[in-house]
Design a protein around this motif. Structure first.
Motif, mmCIF file in Angstrom:
data_model
loop_
_atom_site.group_PDB
_atom_site.id
_atom_site.type_symbol
_atom_site.label_atom_id
_atom_site.label_comp_id
_atom_site.label_asym_id
_atom_site.label_seq_id
_atom_site.Cartn_x
_atom_site.Cartn_y
_atom_site.Cartn_z
ATOM 1 N N SER A 28 47.987 45.397 35.841
ATOM 2 C CA SER A 28 47.724 46.731 36.203
ATOM 3 C C SER A 28 46.364 47.086 36.601
ATOM 4 O O SER A 28 45.203 46.340 36.133
ATOM 5 C CB SER A 28 48.133 47.481 34.940
ATOM 6 N N PRO A 29 46.185 48.295 37.354
ATOM 7 C CA PRO A 29 44.647 48.429 37.471
ATOM 8 C C PRO A 29 44.111 48.907 36.240
ATOM 9 O O PRO A 29 44.913 49.541 35.274
ATOM 10 C CB PRO A 29 44.773 49.631 38.675
ATOM 11 N N PHE A 30 42.818 49.060 36.218
ATOM 12 C CA PHE A 30 42.095 49.737 34.986
ATOM 13 C C PHE A 30 42.334 51.147 34.693
ATOM 14 O O PHE A 30 42.347 51.685 33.618
ATOM 15 C CB PHE A 30 40.549 49.405 34.935
ATOM 16 N N SER A 31 42.727 51.862 35.934
ATOM 17 C CA SER A 31 43.077 53.223 35.729
ATOM 18 C C SER A 31 44.178 53.815 34.833
ATOM 19 O O SER A 31 44.692 54.838 34.473
ATOM 20 C CB SER A 31 43.082 53.952 36.949
ATOM 21 N N LYS A 32 45.021 52.597 34.834
ATOM 22 C CA LYS A 32 46.320 52.608 34.043
ATOM 23 C C LYS A 32 46.123 52.210 32.387
ATOM 24 O O LYS A 32 45.725 51.198 32.369
ATOM 25 C CB LYS A 32 47.443 51.662 34.526
ATOM 26 N N ALA A 33 46.472 53.229 31.489
ATOM 27 C CA ALA A 33 46.214 52.973 30.135
ATOM 28 C C ALA A 33 47.080 51.810 29.674
ATOM 29 O O ALA A 33 48.178 51.671 29.915
ATOM 30 C CB ALA A 33 46.299 54.109 29.528
ATOM 31 N N SER A 34 46.683 51.092 28.741
ATOM 32 C CA SER A 34 47.454 50.087 28.106
ATOM 33 C C SER A 34 48.259 50.570 27.072
ATOM 34 O O SER A 34 47.900 51.431 26.332
ATOM 35 C CB SER A 34 46.272 49.151 27.468
ATOM 36 N N PRO A 35 49.555 50.081 27.007
ATOM 37 C CA PRO A 35 50.338 50.535 25.931
ATOM 38 C C PRO A 35 50.215 49.921 24.489
ATOM 39 O O PRO A 35 50.525 50.479 23.627
ATOM 40 C CB PRO A 35 51.771 49.992 26.528
ATOM 41 N N ALA A 36 49.087 49.020 24.458
ATOM 42 C CA ALA A 36 48.713 48.542 23.024
ATOM 43 C C ALA A 36 48.054 49.451 22.147
ATOM 44 O O ALA A 36 47.510 50.413 22.634
ATOM 45 C CB ALA A 36 47.504 47.513 23.410
ATOM 46 N N LYS A 37 48.580 49.472 21.029
ATOM 47 C CA LYS A 37 48.010 50.433 20.104
ATOM 48 C C LYS A 37 46.795 49.763 19.316
ATOM 49 O O LYS A 37 45.902 50.257 18.756
ATOM 50 C CB LYS A 37 49.349 50.723 18.743
ATOM 51 N N ASN A 38 46.592 48.523 19.304
ATOM 52 C CA ASN A 38 45.591 48.083 18.672
ATOM 53 C C ASN A 38 45.438 46.575 19.336
ATOM 54 O O ASN A 38 46.198 46.057 20.199
ATOM 55 C CB ASN A 38 45.610 47.976 17.223
ATOM 56 N N ASN A 39 44.515 45.510 18.733
ATOM 57 C CA ASN A 39 44.299 44.249 19.286
ATOM 58 C C ASN A 39 44.619 43.268 18.308
ATOM 59 O O ASN A 39 44.349 41.964 18.220
ATOM 60 C CB ASN A 39 42.869 44.094 19.650
ATOM 61 N N THR A 40 45.564 43.603 17.249
ATOM 62 C CA THR A 40 46.226 42.655 16.271
ATOM 63 C C THR A 40 47.783 42.643 16.317
ATOM 64 O O THR A 40 48.093 41.583 15.922
ATOM 65 C CB THR A 40 45.618 43.142 14.810
ATOM 66 N N ASP A 41 48.270 43.453 16.746
ATOM 67 C CA ASP A 41 49.930 43.560 16.573
ATOM 68 C C ASP A 41 50.626 43.008 17.953
ATOM 69 O O ASP A 41 49.799 43.472 19.143
ATOM 70 C CB ASP A 41 50.389 44.882 16.365
ATOM 71 N N VAL A 42 51.711 42.509 17.955
ATOM 72 C CA VAL A 42 52.379 42.183 19.084
ATOM 73 C C VAL A 42 53.310 43.536 19.161
ATOM 74 O O VAL A 42 54.105 43.459 18.254
ATOM 75 C CB VAL A 42 53.337 40.913 19.036
#
Length: 179
Positions: free
Chosen positions: A116-130
């Motif tokens: 995805s391009p950087f302009s599209k927000a990541s669906p991740a809520k944090n950097n610890t969970d799957v």
């Protein structure tokens, strides 16, 4: 002269490019994709790449297990170009000879979903969970061993047997509970 030859070779070598899905056949796991970066020529002219059709779409798949997901027109992907002609292998061959001498050719593309391009927000809520999410439902696997399941509508379990082993259990319902 050598520099000019190197530049010409490099300009015609395809390795990987961002693309978007034009069409997708989920039964065959093949797509038509459009490369979203134009081809630049030495004369500073730009030309669109052709639509690539029959491109295999890659999802995790091994040992009898697989993960698939919906693929829609406009979804982004990474297109890789295999080192050699892959037609014979794609048709089920093993230890096959390439049908041509082409290398890194547009005809030998495969698509990996998820770029995805950087302009599209990541669906991740944090950097610890799957996180696995789709259409308002989600499953979150936390590093401490906790699993959160949120369903937008309903959870159906169909099996021969259910075993629940736990220290405590609670059921909270706003209306009724039927067992």
């Amino acid at each position: 002269i050598i520099k000019a030859i190197q530049t010409k070779i490099a300009n015609n070598l395809h390795v990987a490019m961002p693309a978007i899905i034009e069409e997708y056949n989920f039964k065959q796991q093949r797509a038509s994709v459009k490369i979203v970066v134009q081809q630049l020529y030495e004369s500073d002219t730009y030309i669109d790449y052709p639509i690539l059709s029959g491109v295999p779409v890659i999802f995790p798949n091994s040992g009898g297990a697989s993960i698939t997901m919906p693929v829609n027109r406009g979804d982004s992907c990474l297109v890789l170009f295999l080192d050699r002609d892959s037609r014979a292998w794609l048709l089920g061959g093993v230890n096959v000879k390439p049908k041509s001498k082409r290398v890194h050719h547009l005809s030998d593309a495969v698509a990996i979903m998820g770029l995805s391009p950087f302009s599209k927000a990541s669906p991740a809520k944090n950097n610890t969970d799957v996180l696995i999410n789709f259409s308002g439902s989600s499953i979150t696997l936390k590093p401490q061993g906790k699993v959160d399941i949120v369903s937008a509508k309903e959870v159906n379990v169909k099996t021969e047997n259910i075993v629940i082993n736990c220290k405590t259990a609670s059921v909270k319902a706003e209306e009724t509970v039927a067992v």
